[in-house]
Design a protein around this motif. Structure first.
Motif, mmCIF file in Angstrom:
data_model
loop_
_atom_site.group_PDB
_atom_site.id
_atom_site.type_symbol
_atom_site.label_atom_id
_atom_site.label_comp_id
_atom_site.label_asym_id
_atom_site.label_seq_id
_atom_site.Cartn_x
_atom_site.Cartn_y
_atom_site.Cartn_z
ATOM 1 N N ILE A 1 -31.196 12.622 -34.337
ATOM 2 C CA ILE A 1 -30.947 13.167 -32.997
ATOM 3 C C ILE A 1 -31.616 14.529 -32.919
ATOM 4 C CG2 ILE A 1 -29.208 13.929 -31.328
ATOM 5 C CD1 ILE A 1 -27.213 12.057 -32.785
ATOM 6 N N ASN A 2 -32.383 14.755 -31.883
ATOM 7 C CA ASN A 2 -33.037 16.042 -31.662
ATOM 8 C C ASN A 2 -32.439 16.725 -30.435
ATOM 9 O OD1 ASN A 2 -34.874 15.528 -33.806
ATOM 10 N ND2 ASN A 2 -36.186 14.368 -32.423
ATOM 11 N N THR A 3 -32.119 17.994 -30.558
ATOM 12 C CA THR A 3 -31.630 18.744 -29.399
ATOM 13 C C THR A 3 -32.818 19.309 -28.644
ATOM 14 O OG1 THR A 3 -29.559 19.337 -30.510
ATOM 15 C CG2 THR A 3 -30.187 20.639 -28.579
ATOM 16 N N SER A 4 -33.119 18.691 -27.520
ATOM 17 C CA SER A 4 -34.234 19.115 -26.688
ATOM 18 C C SER A 4 -33.709 19.915 -25.505
ATOM 19 C CB SER A 4 -35.052 17.907 -26.240
ATOM 20 O OG SER A 4 -36.216 18.309 -25.559
ATOM 21 N N SER A 5 -34.401 19.859 -24.391
ATOM 22 C CA SER A 5 -34.022 20.598 -23.193
ATOM 23 C C SER A 5 -34.689 19.952 -21.988
ATOM 24 C CB SER A 5 -34.471 22.054 -23.301
ATOM 25 O OG SER A 5 -34.367 22.725 -22.053
ATOM 26 N N LEU A 6 -34.005 19.972 -20.866
ATOM 27 C CA LEU A 6 -34.610 19.475 -19.630
ATOM 28 C C LEU A 6 -35.895 20.225 -19.305
ATOM 29 C CD1 LEU A 6 -34.367 17.580 -17.190
ATOM 30 C CD2 LEU A 6 -32.986 19.340 -16.066
ATOM 31 N N THR A 7 -36.005 21.481 -19.744
ATOM 32 C CA THR A 7 -37.217 22.260 -19.461
ATOM 33 C C THR A 7 -38.451 21.649 -20.116
ATOM 34 O OG1 THR A 7 -36.929 23.741 -21.366
ATOM 35 C CG2 THR A 7 -35.864 24.376 -19.292
ATOM 36 N N GLY A 8 -38.250 20.851 -21.154
ATOM 37 C CA GLY A 8 -39.378 20.176 -21.776
ATOM 38 C C GLY A 8 -39.989 19.115 -20.888
ATOM 39 N N GLU A 9 -39.232 18.670 -19.884
ATOM 40 C CA GLU A 9 -39.721 17.684 -18.927
ATOM 41 C C GLU A 9 -40.235 18.332 -17.641
ATOM 42 O OE1 GLU A 9 -39.942 14.363 -19.190
ATOM 43 O OE2 GLU A 9 -39.109 14.244 -21.211
ATOM 44 N N ILE A 10 -39.521 19.349 -17.155
ATOM 45 C CA ILE A 10 -39.846 19.875 -15.826
ATOM 46 C C ILE A 10 -40.450 21.279 -15.860
ATOM 47 C CG2 ILE A 10 -38.024 18.485 -14.780
ATOM 48 C CD1 ILE A 10 -36.353 21.031 -14.507
ATOM 49 N N GLY A 11 -40.489 21.907 -17.045
ATOM 50 C CA GLY A 11 -41.009 23.260 -17.137
ATOM 51 C C GLY A 11 -39.988 24.296 -16.703
ATOM 52 N N GLN A 12 -40.340 25.565 -16.917
ATOM 53 C CA GLN A 12 -39.461 26.663 -16.509
ATOM 54 C C GLN A 12 -40.283 27.941 -16.445
ATOM 55 O OE1 GLN A 12 -36.282 27.905 -19.244
ATOM 56 N NE2 GLN A 12 -34.882 27.969 -17.495
ATOM 57 N N GLU A 13 -40.115 28.692 -15.378
ATOM 58 C CA GLU A 13 -40.879 29.934 -15.259
ATOM 59 C C GLU A 13 -40.409 30.949 -16.294
ATOM 60 O OE1 GLU A 13 -40.309 31.698 -11.445
ATOM 61 O OE2 GLU A 13 -38.146 31.382 -11.455
ATOM 62 N N ARG A 14 -41.327 31.786 -16.712
ATOM 63 C CA ARG A 14 -41.064 32.844 -17.690
ATOM 64 C C ARG A 14 -40.496 32.309 -19.003
ATOM 65 N NH1 ARG A 14 -40.578 38.037 -16.449
ATOM 66 N NH2 ARG A 14 -38.747 38.224 -17.791
ATOM 67 N N HIS A 15 -40.935 31.120 -19.411
ATOM 68 C CA HIS A 15 -40.398 30.539 -20.647
ATOM 69 C C HIS A 15 -41.389 29.552 -21.269
ATOM 70 C CE1 HIS A 15 -36.103 29.819 -22.434
ATOM 71 N NE2 HIS A 15 -36.820 30.657 -23.133
ATOM 72 N N ALA A 16 -42.673 29.867 -21.157
ATOM 73 C CA ALA A 16 -43.719 28.884 -21.448
ATOM 74 C C ALA A 16 -43.697 28.380 -22.888
ATOM 75 C CB ALA A 16 -45.089 29.479 -21.127
ATOM 76 N N ALA A 17 -43.626 29.280 -23.847
ATOM 77 C CA ALA A 17 -43.714 28.856 -25.247
ATOM 78 C C ALA A 17 -42.518 27.995 -25.635
ATOM 79 C CB ALA A 17 -43.830 30.082 -26.157
ATOM 80 N N TYR A 18 -41.340 28.377 -25.194
ATOM 81 C CA TYR A 18 -40.133 27.594 -25.489
ATOM 82 C C TYR A 18 -40.241 26.196 -24.899
ATOM 83 C CZ TYR A 18 -35.296 25.971 -25.065
ATOM 84 O OH TYR A 18 -34.146 25.214 -25.092
ATOM 85 N N THR A 19 -40.631 26.106 -23.620
ATOM 86 C CA THR A 19 -40.728 24.787 -23.001
ATOM 87 C C THR A 19 -41.792 23.930 -23.673
ATOM 88 O OG1 THR A 19 -42.289 25.505 -21.282
ATOM 89 C CG2 THR A 19 -39.953 25.691 -20.782
ATOM 90 N N ALA A 20 -42.820 24.563 -24.201
ATOM 91 C CA ALA A 20 -43.854 23.818 -24.938
ATOM 92 C C ALA A 20 -43.265 23.163 -26.178
ATOM 93 C CB ALA A 20 -45.003 24.740 -25.314
ATOM 94 N N THR A 21 -42.380 23.868 -26.867
ATOM 95 C CA THR A 21 -41.771 23.269 -28.064
ATOM 96 C C THR A 21 -40.899 22.080 -27.692
ATOM 97 O OG1 THR A 21 -39.771 24.703 -28.105
ATOM 98 C CG2 THR A 21 -41.740 25.511 -29.243
ATOM 99 N N LYS A 22 -40.210 22.168 -26.563
ATOM 100 C CA LYS A 22 -39.313 21.082 -26.179
ATOM 101 C C LYS A 22 -40.085 19.883 -25.623
ATOM 102 C CE LYS A 22 -35.619 23.158 -27.503
ATOM 103 N NZ LYS A 22 -34.877 22.696 -28.702
ATOM 104 N N GLY A 23 -41.188 20.149 -24.914
ATOM 105 C CA GLY A 23 -42.040 19.045 -24.487
ATOM 106 C C GLY A 23 -42.626 18.308 -25.673
ATOM 107 N N ALA A 24 -43.056 19.074 -26.675
ATOM 108 C CA ALA A 24 -43.577 18.463 -27.895
ATOM 109 C C ALA A 24 -42.493 17.686 -28.622
ATOM 110 C CB ALA A 24 -44.157 19.551 -28.804
#
Length: 252
Positions: free
Chosen positions: A133-156
Motif C-alpha cells: 500500500i502506498n500513501t499517495s495524494s489527490l494532488t498527484g492526479e490534479i496538481g496543486q499550486e505552489r507545490h510542484a515538486a511534492y505533486t511530482a512525487t505523488k504523480g510518479a
C-alpha cells in the motif's frame, strides 16, 4: 480482519501513519514501524505494546530499510503487508523556487523509499502472497499550486503503483495506493502555515471537500485496513481516493 498478519509500516509515528498503525493493531496485525523520529517511535511503542516493534531508520537509506526488513522477519517470521507511508511535503513553492537539495530530498523520501522497501521485502511478500500500500495524494492526479515538486512525487507514485501491480500480480501480490485530499496531520498544519492566507486555510480545506469538512487521518486508516485485508483480495493497481469527493471539482 488482519489477525496473524505482519504489517511493515514506514513513517508510522505521526499523522496518517500513526492512525494506520493503531488501526492495523486493532485489526489484529503485528505492526513493525520504521521511523526516523526516535521520540515518536518510543511513544508509539509504549502505546501499542510489546507485541509490536519499532525500528529507528531513514527510509531514504537502503541499509536502514534492509536492516529493518531483516529484523521484522526475524521477529515475526514474515511480512504480509508493506505500507509505504513515510513522506515529506515541503517546500510549498513553485518549481523554480525549489532548491536542488529540496527536490532531491522529496524524491529520496517519497519515492526512492518505495524502491528500497520493495527490493528488500519482495521475497517475504512472495511467500505470504501479501500486498503493498502506498500513501499517495489527490494532488498527484490534479496538481496543486505552489507545490510542484511534492505533486511530482505523488504523480510518479501513482504510475509506479500501477506498474508494480502488473509486475507482482503473477506472485499473488497486490499493489494499491490511497489518495487523500486534505487530512489534518502535522504535515498539513505545516503546509497551511506556508500559504499566502493561513488564517483562512481551514475554511478553504473544509470547502474543497464535497462532504463539507477536512477529516482526520482515521478515514485513511480505515481504507488501508480494508486494502490490507482479504476483503480487497481482487483489488490491485488502484489509486483509491479517500477524499470526500474533492476530485469531483472544487466548490470554490
Amino acid at each position: 480482519m488482519l489477525k496473524g498478519k505482519t504489517v511493515f509500516l514506514t513513517g508510522g509515528t505521526a499523522g496518517i501513519g500513526w492512525e494506520c498503525a493503531k488501526q492495523y493493531a486493532q485489526a489484529g496485525a503485528a505492526v513493525a514501524i520504521v521511523s526516523n523520529d526516535a521520540a515518536g517511535l518510543k511513544e508509539a511503542m509504549n502505546f501499542l505494546g510489546t507485541q509490536h516493534a519499532g525500528f529507528l531508520g531513514d527510509v531514504s537509506r537502503a541499509a536502514d530499510v534492509a536492516n529493518a526488513v531483516k529484523a521484522t522477519i526475524e521477529r515475526f517470521g514474515n511480512i504480509d503487508v508493506v505500507h509505504n507511508n513515510a513522506g515529506i511535503a515541503g517546500p510549498s513553492v513553485p518549481l523554480h523556487e525549489t532548491s536542488e537539495e529540496e527536490w532531491t530530498q522529496l524524491f529520496e523520501v517519497n519515492l526512492k523509499s518505495i524502491f528500497h522497501t520493495t527490493r528488500y521485502a519482495l521475497e517475504a511478500l512472495k511467500r505470504s502472497k501479501g500486498c503493498i500500500i502506498n500513501t499517495s495524494s489527490l494532488t498527484g492526479e490534479i496538481g496543486q499550486e505552489r507545490h510542484a515538486a511534492y505533486t511530482a512525487t505523488k504523480g510518479a507514485m501513482n504510475a509506479l503503483t500501477k506498474s508494480m501491480a502488473l509486475d507482482y500480480a503473477p506472485f499473488g501480490i497486490r499493489v494499491n495506493a490511497v489518495a487523500p485530499a486534505g487530512v489534518w496531520t502535522p504535515m498539513l498544519r505545516s503546509w497551511s502555515a506556508q500559504q499566502p492566507d493561513p488564517a483562512n486555510i481551514e475554511n478553504y480545506l473544509d470547502a474543497i471537500h464535497a462532504l463539507g469538512y477536512c477529516p482526520e487521518g482515521d478515514v485513511v486508516a480505515d481504507a488501508c485496513v480494508f486494502l490490507a485485508s482479504e476483503k480487497a483480495r481482487f483489488i490491485t493497481g488502484t489509486i483509491l481516493p479517500v477524499s470526500g469527493g474533492a476530485e469531483l471539482g472544487y466548490k470554490r
